[in-house]
Write an enzyme that holds these catalytic residues in place. Structure first.
Site, PDB file in Angstrom:
ATOM      1  N   ASP A 168      61.503  20.202  31.629  1.00 60.02           N
ATOM      2  CA  ASP A 168      60.916  20.449  30.313  1.00 60.02           C
ATOM      3  C   ASP A 168      61.754  21.237  29.308  1.00 60.02           C
ATOM      4  O   ASP A 168      61.922  20.818  28.189  1.00 60.02           O
ATOM      5  CB  ASP A 168      59.565  21.141  30.493  1.00 60.02           C
ATOM      6  N   GLU A 410      57.650  26.565  43.534  1.00 64.70           N
ATOM      7  CA  GLU A 410      58.095  25.538  42.587  1.00 64.70           C
ATOM      8  C   GLU A 410      59.605  25.662  42.333  1.00 64.70           C
ATOM      9  O   GLU A 410      60.308  24.665  42.263  1.00 64.70           O
ATOM     10  CB  GLU A 410      57.302  25.731  41.285  1.00 64.70           C
TER      11      GLU A 410
HETATM   12  C1  9WN Z   1      54.522  19.194  32.000  1.00 64.11           C
HETATM   13  C2  9WN Z   1      54.101  18.888  37.512  1.00 64.11           C
HETATM   14  C3  9WN Z   1      55.077  19.000  36.359  1.00 64.11           C
HETATM   15  C4  9WN Z   1      56.471  18.455  36.727  1.00 64.11           C
HETATM   16  C5  9WN Z   1      57.522  18.817  35.690  1.00 64.11           C
HETATM   17  C6  9WN Z   1      57.478  20.326  35.471  1.00 64.11           C
HETATM   18  C7  9WN Z   1      56.080  20.757  35.007  1.00 64.11           C
HETATM   19  C8  9WN Z   1      54.493  20.176  33.164  1.00 64.11           C
HETATM   20  C9  9WN Z   1      54.049  21.558  32.677  1.00 64.11           C
HETATM   21  O1  9WN Z   1      55.132  20.377  35.999  1.00 64.11           O
HETATM   22  O2  9WN Z   1      55.804  20.164  33.745  1.00 64.11           O
HETATM   23  O3  9WN Z   1      54.759  17.906  32.475  1.00 64.11           O
HETATM   24  O4  9WN Z   1      52.864  21.727  32.408  1.00 64.11           O
HETATM   25  O5  9WN Z   1      54.876  22.442  32.549  1.00 64.11           O
HETATM   26  O6  9WN Z   1      58.450  20.724  34.579  1.00 64.11           O
HETATM   27  O7  9WN Z   1      58.777  18.409  36.155  1.00 64.11           O
HETATM   28  O8  9WN Z   1      56.415  17.076  36.856  1.00 64.11           O
HETATM   29  O9  9WN Z   1      54.653  19.485  38.643  1.00 64.11           O
END
Ligand code: 9WN
Length: 437
Positions: A168, A410
């Site tokens: 992100d 994570e």
């Molecule tokens: C937005 C779910 C997701 C991952 C992404 C990570 C994070 C989301 C957030 O979480 O992003 O998509 O709300 O921050 O960056 O890679 O797929 O784990």
């Protein structure tokens, strides 16, 4: 390292996050189904229960739009999330089927990889049946990417939102984001000093400390881009004409190139023709990445689609061409030098998402420093396919030791390994299971 305990711990995380037909990435913070998470998660599930792994992919494919896009999040209506259905209002697009509650963008196409990995666990007959079942949707997804996101047929698809990269707040995207005024509202928010006030209303930082997440400014910029896409009704033609922030993203395209090879293998096994555009992409293979190579820096970069300039800011995505396919040995060697250089990516805990000499580097902040297990997994596969078996084994062992010592989080600080982000993170557990096998 106690491998048995690590395996049991990983298994507990997957079981705990399993919602029957799909797995939430992390309870509380990410309570819905994400595209690339589910693909990585299925790669773990296949070692435990192939039917469960298949179900993960089937649920994902059911969220496919009429035009072929598979959305980045498939919302389960009940759970609160900071960027939920009301931000996206995906049904403004005629391509979104009425029964689907999703975002209006996609995420890295790791699905074909997961499908093939599941296939490895099946008998010949079962695999054929599995491939026949899923091939049409995945072929349609890849075809959408080339038809709608590469209208000039450059061989590189355009990514329209930072969340589509899955990484992100990765530095190349944030560099673009900071160079443009995303909107007047955002400009006012920053210049009237309202950011601190607005910070109080963030939902994600109730669960994970603010310094481990995106900055409030960046997050609001990301929300604004989502709103702009919504106003364009997620029409790719209009988006590519009007949006200021559009990227031929290196990591995304690398993953897609590898996924095309998997798709071609699936098509071959079930004797179905590949869509023309995908066939063309397969012929080009890793060669499509050549225009992202900067020989002076000895590095691949993403490209700004509007200015046609490389965004010369490094991030862990720089290593994903290894995953895309077989690179020229000199390039592999140069990439490894960057990876091992203590002034860049050669940290005590590898591989940092941003090099230590970058002005963006923050050891605990999301995609701007921490080690992510999915990136390590992708790089391990990439090293293997570029005849760097010893380096692949070393990184895999270090990755397992890191998780065994610090937990199923994570992400992790590359400096001291400290665990950060959500605890009990599903793809960390799933890929640990895969690496342990
Ligand atoms: C937005 C779910 C997701 C991952 C992404 C990570 C994070 C989301 C957030 O979480 O992003 O998509 O709300 O921050 O960056 O890679 O797929 O784990």
């Amino acid at each position: 390292m106690d491998k048995q305990k690590l395996l049991e711990d990983a298994r507990k995380v997957l079981d705990g996050n399993d919602l029957g037909l799909w797995t939430q990435p992390a309870p509380g913070l990410y309570p819905h189904q994400w595209l690339w998470d589910s693909a990585f998660i299925a790669i773990g599930w296949r070692h435990i229960d192939t039917n469960r792994a298949k179900e993960e992919i089937r649920t994902l494919l059911r969220s496919q739009w009429y035009n072929g896009m598979i959305p980045h999040v498939n919302f389960s209506s009940q759970s609160a999330y900071h960027a939920g259905p009301s931000l996206w209002k995906a049904n403004v697009s005629p391509n979104c089927p009425p029964h689907i509650l999703s975002t209006g963008i996609s995420q890295p196409p790791v699905i074909a990889e997961a499908v093939v990995r599941i296939g490895e666990k099946l008998s010949y007959e079962e695999r054929k049946e599995w491939y026949n079942e899923v091939y049409p949707s995945i072929a349609k997804f890849h075809e959408w990417l080339y038809r709608n996101r590469d209208p000039e047929r450059t061989g590189l698809v355009v990514i329209v939102h930072p969340w589509e990269t899955g990484m992100d707040n990765n530095p190349p995207w944030m560099e673009l984001l900071h160079n443009y005024v995303v909107s007047n509202r955002l400009w006012l928010m920053e210049n009237l000093g309202l950011t601190k006030f607005i910070e109080r209303f963030r939902k994600d930082t109730d669960i994970v400390p603010a310094e481990e997440r995106m900055s409030t400014y960046d997050l609001h910029a990301v929300y604004e881009i989502a709103q702009q896409l919504r106003h364009l009704k997620y029409d790719d033609g209009k988006i590519l004409k009007k949006q200021k922030i559009l990227v031929q993203d290196l990591a995304y395209n690398s993953i897609l190139i590898r996924a095309n090879s998997h798709l071609a293998a699936i098509a071959d096994e079930v004797k179905r023709p590949l869509p023309k555009l995908v066939k063309r992409a397969c012929e080009r293979g890793v060669g499509s990445l050549d225009e992202l190579w900067d020989s002076e820096a000895g590095e691949y970069y993403s490209k700004d689609y509007n200015s046609k300039e490389l965004i010369k800011v490094s991030c862990v995505g720089s290593f994903l061409p290894l995953y895309a396919g077989g690179l020229a040995p000199e390039r592999t060697k140069i990439l490894l030098e960057h990876m091992n250089d203590p002034l860049e990516y050669g940290t005590d805990y590898a591989v940092p998402s941003t090099p230590v000499n970058s002005s963006y580097f923050k050891p605990h902040c999301y995609w701007q420093g921490p080690v992510w297990i999915n990136m390590n997994w992708l790089i391990v596969q990439g090293l293997k396919q570029n005849n760097m078996g010893k380096e692949a084994d070393k990184l895999q062992k270090a990755t397992l030791e890191l998780v065994s010592e610090k937990g199923m989080n994570e992400y992790f600080s590359p400096l001291d390994g400290q665990a950060a982000g959500a605890p009990r993170f599903s793809w960390t557990a799933a890929l640990v299971i895969d690496m342990l096998q």
